[in-house]
Design a protein around this motif. Structure first.
Motif, PDB file in Angstrom:
ATOM      1  N   ALA A 161       0.823  -1.209   0.000  1.00 40.66           N
ATOM      2  CA  ALA A 161       0.000   0.000   0.000  1.00 40.66           C
ATOM      3  C   ALA A 161       0.857   1.259   0.000  1.00 40.66           C
ATOM      4  N   SER A 162       0.192   2.339  -0.298  1.00 46.37           N
ATOM      5  CA  SER A 162       0.752   3.674  -0.103  1.00 46.37           C
ATOM      6  C   SER A 162       2.075   3.868  -0.848  1.00 46.37           C
ATOM      7  N   THR A 163       3.182   4.114  -0.123  1.00 49.81           N
ATOM      8  CA  THR A 163       4.461   4.363  -0.794  1.00 49.81           C
ATOM      9  C   THR A 163       4.845   3.198  -1.705  1.00 49.81           C
ATOM     10  N   SER A 164       4.489   1.991  -1.304  1.00 52.91           N
ATOM     11  CA  SER A 164       4.772   0.825  -2.165  1.00 52.91           C
ATOM     12  C   SER A 164       4.070   0.982  -3.509  1.00 52.91           C
ATOM     13  N   GLU A 165       2.859   1.484  -3.462  1.00 50.31           N
ATOM     14  CA  GLU A 165       2.092   1.654  -4.702  1.00 50.31           C
ATOM     15  C   GLU A 165       2.641   2.800  -5.551  1.00 50.31           C
ATOM     16  N   ILE A 166       3.044   3.860  -4.858  1.00 50.20           N
ATOM     17  CA  ILE A 166       3.637   5.000  -5.576  1.00 50.20           C
ATOM     18  C   ILE A 166       4.901   4.553  -6.304  1.00 50.20           C
ATOM     19  N   PHE A 167       5.731   3.777  -5.608  1.00 53.60           N
ATOM     20  CA  PHE A 167       6.993   3.305  -6.180  1.00 53.60           C
ATOM     21  C   PHE A 167       6.733   2.344  -7.338  1.00 53.60           C
ATOM     22  N   ALA A 168       5.918   1.335  -7.084  1.00 54.72           N
ATOM     23  CA  ALA A 168       5.660   0.320  -8.117  1.00 54.72           C
ATOM     24  C   ALA A 168       4.898   0.928  -9.296  1.00 54.72           C
ATOM     25  N   GLY A 169       3.865   1.711  -8.990  1.00 52.62           N
ATOM     26  CA  GLY A 169       3.038   2.305 -10.051  1.00 52.62           C
ATOM     27  C   GLY A 169       3.839   3.259 -10.914  1.00 52.62           C
ATOM     28  N   GLY A 170       4.676   4.079 -10.268  1.00 55.96           N
ATOM     29  CA  GLY A 170       5.467   5.055 -11.016  1.00 55.96           C
ATOM     30  C   GLY A 170       6.476   4.388 -11.922  1.00 55.96           C
ATOM     31  N   LEU A 171       7.198   3.392 -11.393  1.00 56.57           N
ATOM     32  CA  LEU A 171       8.219   2.723 -12.211  1.00 56.57           C
ATOM     33  C   LEU A 171       7.572   1.895 -13.321  1.00 56.57           C
ATOM     34  N   LYS A 172       6.379   1.398 -13.057  1.00 58.76           N
ATOM     35  CA  LYS A 172       5.652   0.696 -14.120  1.00 58.76           C
ATOM     36  C   LYS A 172       5.278   1.688 -15.224  1.00 58.76           C
TER      37      LYS A 172
END
Lengths: 417, 293
Positions: free
Chosen positions: A320-331
């Motif tokens: 969740a949260s920062t994990s999603e920002i990191f994964a979503g952005g790099l994707k």
């Protein structure tokens, strides 16, 4: 006589506290309402007539007799926003480190709800579960005297992340105590264990108003692939240094795997900082945060030392949260391939303030849109390759998500040759 | 799950079932804000100084005299805070203070070193975040932290950093400010103030509010250029106190992107030799500068 007098004094003192406490509770209600009015990223928060909301809930707050009742009213008001990261945290959360750690005993079991069953997905090293032979893939049937199948049914209306946490609560308690749990093992036999609750894995870390949290980081090489997993985006210096060291050690790696399964987030800036090791081009960003009076870009700072090979990120419904920002952005930037299952869809930046009555108030200060133009809130990050854990594969000793990422990296390496 | 801590969810979620733990410890992000804390602090740098002479202080001044020019207001501020000589006699400055970010519960010791002509280092040690440094060395503006890594500032950010790094920039404001316009009198917290719009030779406009009565700076606002974007910033200067012949505001409170920060100065040392290493470029910054484009 003296005892009676003291008792009377105590009663009087208590009676005098009530109006004061009531006022503090009302002040807390007002502070929450005003904060949303002034700081929500929309002038009409969530499209609501916020003044009308105040007028609706204020009489209920006035009727509340205790801090618990006040909390219920404030939570109901916040619930009208239908947004994550708005929460009231009872004051006892902000106790000191010793008290907090005393209530966070761990069996060492990490569970997920897979196909409607609570399944052990991993067991921490040196934990009581490991010592007593609990294995990945075992189904949890009963814990703390509660039937887990019934418990899962009762939280079926919650998000996967919330439901998982609720069930995990059956395996936690004060450090030093123990709980009885029954499992179904790989051979279909019932296994009962009395599990000691010990200090959780990792190092107790504090950051600002956040409750003290145990943070661990696992960094290693799997064959010729760098692998890192950490349970929270906290303990910033240690986690960032470990990440940096892995990058340095991976100059000739076939690929890099960043395992964010179960990672609920933390300090958002760490996502930008880590992405800087993976993105060489300047002025790239993971996404954009929209506040009421400013727009903030999650800009990536290219680092002097970089990893330029294939990057796989592992996620699940507890990422969740920062994990999603990191994964979503790099994707979105095409820099990483995402493996696992859809993330928790809870990615709003938030802060916590203390209320006059001592409770903590967490509120989101902005909306977040990933670089691909989609809000992560409510949608989450959809993996490029959806891979689900199954009880069967776990019992066979496989981590299907990790295996899929390793296979992809190997194929990329073969293609390069 | 071994950890019940997590992202933090809405009250609706948290009360949806009694089975859910009562407390769901949150995970704040506030990323851009954290990342840019050091940059924002540059704007907090107390610029005003000590006043021995308040020759021009009275309400009558405001009511009965023509509006002074913006330049005159800036010069008066120099006088009000100690006068040109008081500034120019110093050869270095070390400020120590505390940054307070109440919304996150973060307090950090801050030290700011400065020396002529534009050597500058701001160093913060933030609990849970580590060291955050920003500096200017020989015309290169940079920042470095565990969270964001090393960075060489460019564009508006660089212009702002270089301007702020000028030693005795308060006295020598004509070196960096192209135009200072007095836009009239406005009250700030009940105190009539001249609203002066400054146009720097490089960088963005800034509005400063100087008390008509005392000549002191009480408020400033601008759009700060940061790596994460342009952020409207408002600063309040309070608690003026004399340090080595110059008057400083002890507390500078800043509201940026809806969040409030403050810096409180505990001490200012002047004329103490500052080792050259303090202003040397960090190895990470050198590595960035030497990296092939």
């Amino acid at each position: 006589m003296r005892v009676v007098a003291l008792t009377l004094l105590a009663i009087l003192a208590q009676a005098q506290q009530i109006p004061q406490e009531r006022q503090l509770n009302l002040d807390s209600f007002e502070k929450v309402w005003i904060t949303i009015r002034d700081k929500h990223w929309q002038k009409d928060p969530a499209g609501l007539d916020w003044q009308k909301i105040h007028d609706e809930y204020r009489p209920q707050a006035e009727k509340a007799k205790t801090i618990d009742e006040t909390r219920v009213v404030i939570r109901a008001m916040l619930g009208r926003l239908k947004e994550t990261h708005f929460a009231i945290l009872p004051s006892r959360v902000y106790t000191n480190v010793e008290e907090s750690s005393a209530g966070s005993g761990s069996t060492g079991i990490e569970l997920r709800i897979l196909d409607g069953e609570a399944i052990v997905v991993s067991v921490d090293p040196h934990s009581s579960a490991e010592e007593l032979g609990v294995k990945a893939g075992w189904k949890i049937q009963n814990a703390k005297g509660e039937n887990i199948a019934d418990a899962i049914k009762s939280v079926s209306n919650l998000t996967e992340l919330m439901a998982t946490r609720a069930i995990a609560n059956n395996l936690s308690g004060p450090i030093g105590s123990s709980i009885k749990a029954t499992f179904l093992d790989g051979a279909g036999k019932s296994q009962e264990r009395a599990l000691d609750l010990r200090e959780p894995r990792g190092r107790l870390t504090t950051f600002g108003n956040l409750p003290p949290t145990y943070v661990w980081v696992d960094s290693r090489h799997i064959q010729n692939t760098g692998y890192i997993r950490f349970n929270e985006f906290l303990d910033l210096v240690r986690v960032m240094n470990t990440f940096s060291d892995l990058i340095k050690s991976c100059e000739h790696c076939d690929g890099l795997i960043i395992d964010l399964r179960g990672n609920p987030g933390g300090i958002g800036g760490m996502a930008m900082g880590m992405a800087g090791f993976l993105i060489d081009k300047p002025n790239q960003r993971l996404g954009t945060t929209y506040l009421r009076d400013a727009t903030l870009n999650f800009v990536i700072n290219p680092r002097p030392n970089q990893f330029s090979g294939p990057v796989a990120i592992l996620v699940d419904s507890s990422s969740a949260s920062t994990s999603e920002i990191f994964a979503g952005g790099l994707k979105d930037l095409g820099r990483a391939r995402i493996f696992g299952t859809r993330t928790a869809a809870a990615a709003l930046p938030s802060v916590i303030e203390r209320l006059p009555n001592g409770d903590g108030f967490q509120y989101a200060i902005a909306n977040y849109i990933s670089e691909g133009g989609k809000a992560l809130e409510g949608l989450g990050v959809e993996p490029d390759e959806t891979v689900k854990l199954t009880r069967e594969s776990l019992l066979a000793g496989h981590d299907a998500v990790l295996d899929a990422a390793l296979n992809w990296i190997q194929k990329k390496g073969n293609q390069k040759q | 799950m071994k950890s019940s801590s997590g992202t933090g969810f809405s009250a609706q979620d948290a009360t949806a079932s009694k089975r859910v733990p009562e407390t769901l410890p949150p995970r704040p992000l506030c990323a851009g804000l954290l990342e840019s804390l050091s940059l924002l602090y540059e704007r907090l740098k107390p610029v005003p100084r000590f006043a021995l002479l308040f020759a021009l202080t009275s309400a009558a001044f405001a009511q009965n005299t023509p509006l002074p020019t913006g330049e005159a207001v800036l010069d008066r501020f120099v006088e009000a805070t100690g006068g040109k000589d008081a500034y120019l006699k110093h050869t270095s400055e070390i400020q120590t203070g505390t940054l307070d970010y109440p919304a996150l519960g973060v307090k950090a010791p801050v030290t700011r070193y400065s020396a002529p002509p534009d050597q500058y280092l701001l160093s913060m040690e933030m609990p849970g975040v580590g060291k955050v440094d920003t500096g200017v060395s020989n015309g290169i503006a940079w920042s470095n932290s565990a969270i964001a890594g090393p960075r060489v500032l460019e564009g508006q950010e660089k212009a702002l950093a270089l301007r702020e790094a000028k030693f005795n920039g308060v006295v020598n404001w004509r070196q960096t400010i192209a135009k200072a316009e007095n836009k009239g009198i406005e009250p700030v917290d009940g105190d009539d103030c001249y609203r002066i719009v400054l146009t720097p030779k490089e960088g963005r406009e800034e509005t400063r509010y100087f008390s008509v009565k005392s000549g002191l700076l009480v408020k400033a606002s601008t759009i700060a250029a940061t790596q994460v974007g342009d952020i409207p910033v408002e600063m309040r200067y309070t608690g003026y106190k004399q340090f080595n012949g110059v008057l400083f505001p002890v507390t500078v409170t800043q509201v940026a992107a809806g969040q409030e920060f403050s810096v409180t100065i505990q001490n200012i040392e002047n004329d103490k030799p500052i080792p050259a290493e303090k202003f040397a470029l960090p190895a990470d910054i050198k590595a960035l500068l030497n990296k092939p484009k």
